[in-house]
Design an enzyme around this catalytic site. Structure first.
Site, short mmCIF file in Angstrom:
data_model
loop_
_atom_site.label_atom_id
_atom_site.label_comp_id
_atom_site.label_asym_id
_atom_site.label_seq_id
_atom_site.Cartn_x
_atom_site.Cartn_y
_atom_site.Cartn_z
N GLY A 183 47.09 2.18 14.93
CA GLY A 183 46.14 1.36 15.68
C GLY A 183 46.77 0.73 16.90
O GLY A 183 46.33 -0.33 17.37
N ALA A 184 47.80 1.39 17.44
CA ALA A 184 48.59 0.80 18.51
C ALA A 184 47.80 0.61 19.80
O ALA A 184 48.15 -0.25 20.63
CB ALA A 184 49.83 1.65 18.78
N ASN A 186 44.51 11.37 14.07
CA ASN A 186 43.55 10.78 13.16
C ASN A 186 44.23 10.70 11.80
O ASN A 186 44.43 11.72 11.14
CB ASN A 186 42.28 11.63 13.08
N SER A 207 42.54 -9.28 6.57
CA SER A 207 41.68 -10.35 7.07
C SER A 207 41.39 -11.35 5.96
O SER A 207 41.41 -11.01 4.77
CB SER A 207 40.35 -9.76 7.57
N TYR A 234 33.67 -4.32 4.92
CA TYR A 234 34.95 -4.81 5.44
C TYR A 234 35.57 -5.81 4.48
O TYR A 234 36.78 -5.74 4.19
CB TYR A 234 34.71 -5.45 6.81
#
Length: 266
Positions: free
Chosen positions: A14-15, A64, A149, A162
């Site tokens: 996810g850079a 991916n 999160s 999520y």
């Protein structure tokens, strides 16, 4: 923390996102050598150029990570470029909105595959490489840091998939830590809350009142920056956290220490 990661090779997934970029810049500043992984080619190339212009040692790999071949090729590219893997930062996140009653199974699967399954698959492959490295170097110690999160603990019905995936990711982090401790591989997580990521910025754009409400429920009285989350990642990745594993550090301005019900009555 200058040079605290000197000589260490880090894979960052996810850079190309704002959070991954902040982590990459922070770890590069600590002397790490970086393999930047993401499917967003243009943003990934721009970050790689930015790091190179700043003197950092960085390579990029467009992929991916939900595809097994991509995982194998990423590890091969990292070993070819740097000869080893010391740290993995799973910074790819998928905060797709959707309530339970309306969510399509395909939408749930998409969030799950990005936030949980791909983290499991890549982390397992990297751990095997780290274990092999330790057989050659008994002093080797590895580290894996997962970005999650506070939605794992503070449920938001509009972020059903999520929230569920983050709860699973937290447990995956702890379970991996227990499994890999004997191999001297530490696994920890950084849980974000009230941090100005791209998804939060979009939400604030759609709901102007959300900013004031978020600040109100955050004890430190402001919204955090992705760079502050990157500092926590850098700490957990470094030898300064050599006796820390299986922990989820909340970078949330104190939101998770408050009971949403302010009344002392129970």
């Amino acid at each position: 923390m200058a040079d605290k990661l000197s000589g260490k090779t880090v894979i960052i997934t996810g850079a190309a996102g704002d959070l991954g970029r902040a982590v990459a810049l922070r770890l590069a500043g600590a002397g790490a050598r970086l393999m930047l992984a993401d499917g967003r080619d243009e943003a990934l190339a721009a970050l790689n150029d930015e790091l190179g212009d700043g003197g950092a040692s960085a390579e990029r790999f467009s992929c991916n990570l939900e595809e097994k071949l991509s995982v194998n090729n990423l590890l091969a590219a990292t070993h070819s470029a740097f000869g080893r893997i010391d740290i993995l930062v799973n910074a790819e996140r998928h905060p797709t909105p959707g309530a339970f009653i309306d969510l399509k199974p395909s939408e749930f699967d998409e969030v799950w595959d990005t936030n949980v399954r791909s983290v499991f698959v890549l982390s397992q492959a990297v751990a095997k490489k780290m274990i092999a490295q330790r057989q050659e170097d008994p002093d080797f110690q590895g580290a894996i840091v997962n970005l999650t999160s506070i939605a794992a603990r503070r449920t938001v019905s509009a972020l059903f998939a999520y929230s569920v995936s983050c709860a699973a990711l937290d447990q995956l982090t702890r379970s991996m830590a227990a499994s890999l401790a004997e191999h001297r591989i530490r696994v920890n997580g950084v849980a974000l809350g009230s941090v100005m990521t791209a998804s939060l910025r979009n939400a604030l754009r759609d709901r102007a009142e959300l900013r004031d409400e978020m600040i109100r429920v955050t004890p430190l009285g402001r919204i955090g920056e992705v760079e502050e989350a990157a500092h926590a990642v850098a700490y957990l990745a470094s030898d300064e956290a050599s006796f820390v594993t299986g922990q989820i550090i909340a970078v949330d301005g104190g939101r998770t220490v408050l009971d949403p019900l302010a009344s002392p009555e129970r």
